[in-house]
Motif scaffolding. Sequence first.
Motif, short mmCIF file in Angstrom:
data_model
loop_
_atom_site.label_atom_id
_atom_site.label_comp_id
_atom_site.label_asym_id
_atom_site.label_seq_id
_atom_site.Cartn_x
_atom_site.Cartn_y
_atom_site.Cartn_z
N LYS A 276 0.83 -1.21 0.00
CA LYS A 276 0.00 0.00 0.00
C LYS A 276 0.87 1.26 0.00
CE LYS A 276 -4.04 -1.91 2.38
NZ LYS A 276 -4.88 -1.86 3.61
N LEU A 277 1.92 1.23 0.83
CA LEU A 277 2.79 2.41 0.91
C LEU A 277 3.55 2.62 -0.41
CD1 LEU A 277 4.24 2.03 4.52
CD2 LEU A 277 2.48 3.61 3.73
N LYS A 278 4.01 1.55 -1.02
CA LYS A 278 4.73 1.66 -2.30
C LYS A 278 3.82 2.20 -3.40
CE LYS A 278 8.04 -2.04 -1.29
NZ LYS A 278 8.47 -3.43 -1.62
N ALA A 279 2.58 1.77 -3.38
CA ALA A 279 1.63 2.24 -4.39
C ALA A 279 1.36 3.73 -4.22
CB ALA A 279 0.34 1.44 -4.28
N LYS A 280 1.33 4.17 -2.95
CA LYS A 280 1.02 5.57 -2.67
C LYS A 280 2.18 6.49 -3.06
CE LYS A 280 -1.44 8.90 -0.85
NZ LYS A 280 -2.71 9.33 -1.45
N PHE A 281 3.41 6.06 -2.80
CA PHE A 281 4.58 6.94 -3.00
C PHE A 281 5.56 6.37 -4.03
CE2 PHE A 281 3.23 7.48 1.47
CZ PHE A 281 2.83 8.81 1.40
N TYR A 282 5.01 5.69 -5.02
CA TYR A 282 5.86 5.05 -6.03
C TYR A 282 6.75 6.07 -6.75
CZ TYR A 282 7.32 2.26 -10.04
OH TYR A 282 8.07 1.61 -10.98
N ALA A 283 6.22 7.26 -6.97
CA ALA A 283 6.95 8.30 -7.72
C ALA A 283 8.04 8.96 -6.89
CB ALA A 283 5.99 9.36 -8.24
N ASN A 284 8.00 8.80 -5.58
CA ASN A 284 8.99 9.42 -4.68
C ASN A 284 10.17 8.45 -4.52
OD1 ASN A 284 10.47 10.50 -2.53
ND2 ASN A 284 8.62 11.34 -1.56
N GLN A 285 11.20 8.63 -5.36
CA GLN A 285 12.32 7.70 -5.39
C GLN A 285 13.09 7.67 -4.07
OE1 GLN A 285 12.96 5.47 -7.85
NE2 GLN A 285 11.01 6.22 -8.68
N ASP A 286 13.26 8.87 -3.44
CA ASP A 286 13.98 8.91 -2.16
C ASP A 286 13.27 8.07 -1.10
OD1 ASP A 286 15.94 10.52 -3.17
OD2 ASP A 286 15.02 12.40 -2.47
N TYR A 287 11.93 8.22 -1.09
CA TYR A 287 11.15 7.46 -0.09
C TYR A 287 11.27 5.97 -0.35
CZ TYR A 287 7.16 5.37 2.31
OH TYR A 287 6.38 4.56 3.10
N MET A 288 11.19 5.57 -1.63
CA MET A 288 11.25 4.15 -1.97
C MET A 288 12.59 3.55 -1.54
SD MET A 288 8.37 3.29 -3.23
CE MET A 288 8.74 1.74 -4.04
N LYS A 289 13.68 4.30 -1.72
CA LYS A 289 14.99 3.80 -1.32
C LYS A 289 15.08 3.65 0.20
CE LYS A 289 17.55 5.72 -5.28
NZ LYS A 289 18.58 6.72 -5.70
N GLN A 290 14.59 4.68 0.91
CA GLN A 290 14.63 4.62 2.38
C GLN A 290 13.77 3.47 2.91
OE1 GLN A 290 14.29 8.46 4.57
NE2 GLN A 290 14.28 9.40 2.51
#
Length: 726
Positions: A276-290
């Motif tokens: 769910k979190l990945k789907a919400k912030f998929y475009a935020n690369q920094d968040y995905m890496k963290q």
Amino acid sequence: MNIAQSKIGELWIDFCKKVNEVPTEATLFLQSKADKSSNRKRADALKNILENKARITNLIDFFEPTLELNAIDYGIEISDADFEKYDVFNAKNELIKSLNPLQRDAFRKVVKYGPVSMLKGPPGTGKTEFISTLAHYLYDKLNVGNILIVSQSHEAVNTSVERIRKQCLKHNTELSIARISNKESAVSNELKDVYTGSIITSQKELFKSNLRERVIALSNELALDTDYLSDLYTIRVDVLNHLRSAYQSIDQDDIEQKFSFSLDEYKQSFTSAMNKLKAKFYANQDYMKQLEACIYEKNISVLNQLNKIDTITFIALNQYHGVSNEEGLKAKALINIALDYEPLIESQNANYESFLVKTRQLVCGTCVGVGQQSIGIANQVFDWVIIDEAARSIPSELAIAMQSGTRILLVGDQNQLPPLYSSEHKKALAKQLGISKDDVEIKLQSDFGRIFDSYYGHQASAELLTQYRMSPSIGNLVSTCFYEGKLETAVIDSRVESAEGVRLKRVVPDIYQSNIATELNATVTWVDTGNAEHFTLEKGSSIYNPHEIDQIIDFLKRVDQDKSLLQRLMPSLNSIKEPAIGVICTYAEQKNRLRKAFALSDVSNELRSIVRIDTVDSYQGKENQIIILSVTRNDSSMFPAFLQSPNRVNVALSRAMDRLVIFGAEEMWQGVNKDMPLGRVLTYIKDRTEQSLEYQRINKRSKHKKVQVDSPNRKKNRKKTIVEGV
């Protein structure tokens, strides 16, 4: 107590600190938690009354027959016009039911005099209808704020409250109800919506479901976008808090040692949340890496991992909505405050039931059930407390409800079942008083009976003495043998309007004439089972009579053979809720063996569906078209035991509506026992056998021989009897 290891002769107890202090040959008494709680409730209530802490000052004095107390005259006058409000009319606007004069007099008396009032209601006299009418009158005319209604049985409580509710609906009177019970199964379907457990559960769920809307509604005050608050709430509650709850439910040993079911469930929840979190912030690369780094980070505890995911997700959400961290912290604090309410509403100390009891107009439950600690009954105040089946309740049961009432109405009948005391209680009393245990049971009187016949009771008590249940022949027998002839049977040939009031008539169906089941040819029949076989002692003091069991099974088989009679007794062809045939046993072992014999007998399923077999003690308040009484006791020494008490015999006989068949040895109830209750009943039947078609005696001393003692003038076709019914 370790139930798994305990067996006959061995009692296994875990964590027993004082085992060495139990002397050899000592008697151990086991008390369940439920019994302990019940005893505590009753002891506390008695203490309050004895210490004069009840709402009625010196309440204990009203139960002392030697005191000459004067009842308070409240000056409440009830007109005939007030009673006419409760008249019932048919579709043609014809009056078909109204309160009779005795009911009106009783109504006036219990309302006018108090603070403790008594109503004696013999079987079939309309006690439930009286209670429902009284409750509505108190709400409608006297503006009473709240009423507490209790009874010893759940069934009696359900019946009374259902009738009150119908009365209020009929007159468009608003009524809020709280039905108290530890078991939802004890609450009738008609009252499920007012069961406190259901109310509390629905209100909790409603609060939780509305919490998101309550938070979002504050967006203007916080100058925040509603979409931001909605997303923040979703991530905090539906994702992260859900994960924390799943984590806290895991046995912590399982995390280190093995993959248990709960840990597997947590892993599934974790995977779902991360998706769910990945789907919400998929475009935020920094968040995905963290996020990925946090998920696969080694040497970090699950709880720290969740906290870290919470922190980075919060920052990412603020960036996504363009909200400053300061504003976001305000929103986060708001949600945390809202979430703090959830554990509060789930807390055992929330006292929801206490709140419901304080805010509802009608509170109802069993005598002991309303004493639950969560209710705090001793701290409540009720304008009226109505206790049904009061004559059957022991003092401590009455005390729980009575301590909270400013006015009290006790409804009962001291001529029916007495209070039920435990065997240990009776043994202790017998030892202290120097009498036998059987004598204790006979001599123990209810508080209702003691106050009813006292100086005070004569001023504040009333009786209902017109019965509508039993056919005249049964009603007259019960009246003569147990009510000094005061109990009258209302009989009408057609709808009439008279000084006696008008009621819906019930026609006793003309279906009982049978060439097979001849015991039903008369309204009242005594089947003499003879002295050839005496009862057998089993399981301590309980007895059974094989000869009577055989005779009753034979009779039921012959009812089954008369298909015309059987079909007309089926529920689909009459309006009686209870089974058409009730078999009442005076002893528990007789009931057990009769049930077994009936289960093994070759009878139809139709017959099985309309037969109920039980003991006298479980039958008060019930009624059947046909009652079969198994007397059981046939003692060569002629000792009557507890059957010398008229109460149980009265209850057994007065359950019958259309037909009463008694199976018992005549010789047992003649001679030295002729003045005993069953002796009086037998004499009454014998005296009328020759003169009336309504009574008969059948001799079945021998299993293969049947002799009917009957009048030679008995007519083949008997009259149809018409009886009023409530």
